[in-house]
Design a protein around this motif. Structure first.
Motif, mmCIF file in Angstrom:
data_model
loop_
_atom_site.group_PDB
_atom_site.id
_atom_site.type_symbol
_atom_site.label_atom_id
_atom_site.label_comp_id
_atom_site.label_asym_id
_atom_site.label_seq_id
_atom_site.Cartn_x
_atom_site.Cartn_y
_atom_site.Cartn_z
ATOM 1 N N THR A 1 16.455 1.495 18.000
ATOM 2 C CA THR A 1 15.991 2.475 18.976
ATOM 3 C C THR A 1 15.495 3.766 18.326
ATOM 4 N N GLU A 2 15.914 4.034 17.104
ATOM 5 C CA GLU A 2 15.376 5.180 16.378
ATOM 6 C C GLU A 2 15.537 4.952 14.886
ATOM 7 N N GLY A 3 14.739 5.677 14.114
ATOM 8 C CA GLY A 3 14.810 5.513 12.666
ATOM 9 C C GLY A 3 13.668 6.231 11.980
ATOM 10 N N GLU A 4 13.474 5.913 10.707
ATOM 11 C CA GLU A 4 12.418 6.512 9.898
ATOM 12 C C GLU A 4 11.585 5.420 9.229
ATOM 13 N N ILE A 5 10.298 5.692 9.082
ATOM 14 C CA ILE A 5 9.389 4.781 8.391
ATOM 15 C C ILE A 5 8.916 5.506 7.135
ATOM 16 N N ARG A 6 9.243 4.945 5.991
ATOM 17 C CA ARG A 6 8.841 5.527 4.704
ATOM 18 C C ARG A 6 7.986 4.512 3.945
ATOM 19 N N THR A 7 6.858 4.963 3.460
ATOM 20 C CA THR A 7 6.015 4.105 2.631
ATOM 21 C C THR A 7 4.963 4.951 1.929
ATOM 22 N N GLY A 8 4.409 4.415 0.842
ATOM 23 C CA GLY A 8 3.233 5.041 0.256
ATOM 24 C C GLY A 8 1.994 4.585 1.003
ATOM 25 N N LEU A 9 0.986 5.428 1.037
ATOM 26 C CA LEU A 9 -0.288 5.073 1.659
ATOM 27 C C LEU A 9 -1.426 5.396 0.689
ATOM 28 N N VAL B 1 -6.987 2.307 5.143
ATOM 29 C CA VAL B 1 -5.697 2.808 4.683
ATOM 30 C C VAL B 1 -4.710 1.653 4.657
ATOM 31 N N VAL B 2 -4.036 1.467 3.522
ATOM 32 C CA VAL B 2 -3.074 0.372 3.393
ATOM 33 C C VAL B 2 -1.747 0.930 2.869
ATOM 34 N N PRO B 3 -0.635 0.284 3.231
ATOM 35 C CA PRO B 3 0.670 0.737 2.743
ATOM 36 C C PRO B 3 0.944 0.274 1.315
ATOM 37 N N VAL B 4 1.700 1.072 0.589
ATOM 38 C CA VAL B 4 2.198 0.734 -0.747
ATOM 39 C C VAL B 4 3.714 0.885 -0.677
ATOM 40 N N PRO B 5 4.447 -0.208 -0.418
ATOM 41 C CA PRO B 5 5.891 -0.109 -0.140
ATOM 42 C C PRO B 5 6.685 0.602 -1.230
ATOM 43 N N VAL B 6 6.371 0.317 -2.491
ATOM 44 C CA VAL B 6 7.108 0.949 -3.600
ATOM 45 C C VAL B 6 6.086 1.582 -4.546
ATOM 46 N N PRO B 7 5.622 2.790 -4.231
ATOM 47 C CA PRO B 7 4.615 3.413 -5.086
ATOM 48 C C PRO B 7 5.189 3.824 -6.428
ATOM 49 N N ARG C 1 3.392 7.118 -11.544
ATOM 50 C CA ARG C 1 2.076 7.521 -12.039
ATOM 51 C C ARG C 1 1.045 7.587 -10.920
ATOM 52 N N SER C 2 1.070 6.609 -10.025
ATOM 53 C CA SER C 2 0.102 6.617 -8.923
ATOM 54 C C SER C 2 0.337 7.798 -7.993
ATOM 55 N N LEU C 3 1.610 8.186 -7.806
ATOM 56 C CA LEU C 3 1.918 9.368 -7.003
ATOM 57 C C LEU C 3 1.454 10.635 -7.715
ATOM 58 N N ALA C 4 1.714 10.705 -9.030
ATOM 59 C CA ALA C 4 1.330 11.889 -9.802
ATOM 60 C C ALA C 4 -0.184 12.062 -9.824
ATOM 61 N N ARG C 5 -0.913 10.952 -9.924
ATOM 62 C CA ARG C 5 -2.382 11.011 -9.937
ATOM 63 C C ARG C 5 -2.960 11.155 -8.528
ATOM 64 N N LYS C 6 -2.073 11.162 -7.524
ATOM 65 C CA LYS C 6 -2.450 11.301 -6.114
ATOM 66 C C LYS C 6 -3.327 10.145 -5.641
ATOM 67 N N GLU C 7 -3.176 8.988 -6.287
ATOM 68 C CA GLU C 7 -3.827 7.783 -5.797
ATOM 69 C C GLU C 7 -3.087 7.242 -4.573
ATOM 70 N N VAL C 8 -1.790 7.523 -4.521
ATOM 71 C CA VAL C 8 -0.932 7.115 -3.413
ATOM 72 C C VAL C 8 -0.163 8.343 -2.927
ATOM 73 N N LYS C 9 0.012 8.446 -1.626
ATOM 74 C CA LYS C 9 0.812 9.543 -1.077
ATOM 75 C C LYS C 9 2.054 8.966 -0.406
ATOM 76 N N SER C 10 3.212 9.541 -0.709
ATOM 77 C CA SER C 10 4.460 9.148 -0.059
ATOM 78 C C SER C 10 4.486 9.738 1.342
#
Length: 233
Positions: free
Chosen positions: A94-102, A113-119, A122-131
């Motif tokens: 009934t409630e919760g949080e959705i966390r993923t890279g995009l 736009v596609v999800p990246v479950p475990v970014p 390096r991809s986060l640092a280069r801003k290729e993926v956003k948490s």
């Protein structure tokens, strides 16, 4: 004071293409009809496909302060924007949080736009993926559909639509991402983006009947995602 709020219908862009009806094209006539001395500009608005609150301002200083407030609020873990969505399917919790890279991904002739479950770091640092993070709560459910409250902690294009597909409950009227939710014997499952190109949302006959739509009109069903509330400083 300098602020004006209005409700935008779905399908109206903020900045349209040349010759296209858009909110920015309407602002001068809106200003004249309200008798405002200064030009209006957009502070906060939902995407073209969404409906809901648009915050306008006639003072650039106020605009800058409010936009900085939104940025700071997200950094502090607050949720200044609240959306409502009608979904096809009811979340298991009934409630919760959705966390993923995009991230953006080229898919044929289009970029989606596609999800990246475990970014990766390096991809986060280069801003290729956003948490990204969205908090959700089920407000009601009936007939296999639900009314959800959505509060995004981060800002990324189409974030809420992708997050709803990860819940296996796409938004009603989502003709872009809903194809990623397949069904076998009535049980939903997630398809990879490359196996599910965008298409008109598939709905069961009972729901189509309740909506009063013919199958040929389904492609015109608007997105049921609404910016319902903005918290201001």
């Amino acid at each position: 004071g300098a602020l004006l709020a209005l409700s935008k219908p779905p399908g109206l862009p903020i900045l349209g293409q040349s010759g296209e009806l858009s909110l920015s094209v309407l602002l001068p006539s809106l200003r004249r009809s309200l008798g405002l001395p200064a030009e209006l500009h957009v502070v906060k608005a939902p995407a073209r496909e969404c409906s809901g609150l648009v915050l306008l301002s006639s003072c650039h200083r106020a605009t800058k302060q409010i936009q900085q407030f939104f940025t700071n609020a997200r950094r502090k873990g607050q949720y200044p924007a609240t959306y409502h969505a009608v979904t096809v399917g009811v979340p298991a919790e009934t409630e919760g949080e959705i966390r993923t890279g995009l991230r953006w991904q080229q898919q044929g002739d289009t970029t989606m736009v596609v999800p990246v479950p475990v970014p990766g770091y390096r991809s986060l640092a280069r801003k290729e993926v956003k948490s990204t993070l969205t908090r959700y709560r089920v407000l009601g459910a009936a007939g296999g559909c639900a009314l959800l409250q959505l509060q995004p902690r981060t800002a990324f294009p189409e974030q809420l639509l992708v997050h709803l597909t990860l819940l296996l409950c796409p938004a009603l009227g989502d003709h872009h991402h809903s194809s990623r939710v397949g069904r076998v014997l009535g049980v939903p499952f997630l398809l990879p983006p490359e196996a599910a190109p965008p298409r008109t949302q598939v709905l069961d006959e009972e729901l189509v009947g309740r909506l009063g739509l013919s199958p040929q009109r389904l492609c015109h069903l608007p997105l049921h995602l609404h910016l319902q509330q903005l918290v201001l400083p």
